[in-house]
Design an enzyme around this catalytic site. Structure first.
Site, short mmCIF file in Angstrom:
data_model
loop_
_atom_site.label_atom_id
_atom_site.label_comp_id
_atom_site.label_asym_id
_atom_site.label_seq_id
_atom_site.Cartn_x
_atom_site.Cartn_y
_atom_site.Cartn_z
N ASP A 84 73.40 -20.19 17.29
CA ASP A 84 72.22 -20.46 18.30
C ASP A 84 70.99 -19.66 17.80
OD1 ASP A 84 71.40 -21.08 20.88
OD2 ASP A 84 72.27 -19.28 21.81
N HIS A 183 65.27 -17.76 29.66
CA HIS A 183 66.28 -16.77 28.80
C HIS A 183 66.42 -15.49 29.77
CE1 HIS A 183 66.03 -19.13 25.30
NE2 HIS A 183 67.18 -19.43 25.52
ZN LIG Z 1 68.85 -20.21 24.38
#
Ligand SMILES: [Zn+2]
Length: 285
Positions: A84, A183
């Site tokens: 990621d 986020h």
């Molecule tokens: Zn992310």
């Protein structure tokens, strides 16, 4: 989307999800307890899964990637291993030659659009040569979470139709749009997403790339299902699965380590199984 990766595990999992109209959890693991719990949940739920590691974890616990890969391969259900938010070009170049990832998020979103595209195109080519699928972030998703840098002063940019075409042109396989998602934690009023934009991006893709959604802290089951209903197949999760683990560890810090390991795994497995039902991926394999 690359037609040269017919056997790519992440893409196979997402293609089946698109076809079946369900979402697949793409879940962050920070340690081997998380890996164990996520894989057990997938097996117990007969659900596919995408296991995510952060680039910082590769530096912190280099052996975890090999343990996670072995666990994915040994599982009785389809599970792929994904890196990621890979933001460091050199790390990506090293990883593709040394580590067993099925897919990588090539995240150059901290660069201006043209530079972002140029780097994404180049790194995508490299990944595809190694059989690795690529995710990219269009627009810019704000905020930060444990393991990835905060976007700091950079402003959030919602994904536009032109950008979608630009990224498809760069041959990416999975698109992570910016539609008001962030986020980290949302303000008290909760997530305010532009679901119309999500739906339009999905129609624009016409199966040429799959849709990933980042920034799902504080999502309700209903909002999760709305996003999946609008085309999201890769549903990234962090806090949704791990908040109760952090709580458990805090409350039981004085207990023997073996107990923390066993019960910690159970806590994460339980949460994961719950969200597999929400995403509709349970009993699909
Ligand atoms: Zn992310």
């Amino acid at each position: 989307m690359s037609s040269t990766l017919p056997n790519n595990r992440t893409l196979q999992i997402l293609a089946a999800a698109d076809e079946g109209g369900y979402g697949v959890l793409a879940a962050i693991a920070y340690n081997v307890e998380h890996v164990t719990a996520l894989v057990r949940a997938a097996e117990a739920s007969h659900s596919p899964l995408i296991l995510l590691l952060f680039p910082s974890t590769l530096k912190q616990l280099p052996s975890l990637v090999f343990a996670a890969s072995a666990a994915c391969r040994a599982a009785s259900v389809p599970i792929s291993l994904h890196l990621d938010h890979a933001q460091d070009e050199q790390q990506i170049r090293d990883v593709v030659n040394t580590m067993p990832f099925d897919s990588i998020m090539v995240d150059m979103s901290h660069y201006e659009h043209e530079e972002n595209l140029r780097k994404t195109r180049e790194l995508t080519k490299l990944c595809h040569e190694r059989g690795i699928a690529v995710e990219a972030e269009s627009g810019r998703i704000n905020g930060g979470e444990d393991g990835i840098a905060d976007t700091g002063e950079l402003e959030a940019l919602l994904t536009s139709p032109d950008e979608v075409e630009d990224f498809l042109d760069a041959d990416i396989d999975i698109l992570a749009p910016s539609i008001g998602n962030i986020h980290g934690d949302y303000p008290p009023e909760g997530p305010k997403l532009d679901l119309g934009r999500l739906e339009r991006i999905h129609s624009q893709l016409r199966g040429r790339a799959r849709l990933a959604l980042h920034g799902t802290n504080d999502f309700s089951p209903k909002l999760t299902q709305e996003c999946i209903g609008n085309g999201v197949t890769k549903f990234n999760v962090n806090k949704l699965l791990l908040a109760s683990y952090h709580h458990f560890i805090k409350e039981n810090a004085d207990q023997p380590i073996t107990k923390l390991i066993d019960q910690g795994i159970e806590v994460v497995q339980r949460e994961t199984e719950k969200w597999m039902v929400v995403c509709g991926s349970a009993n699909r394999c």
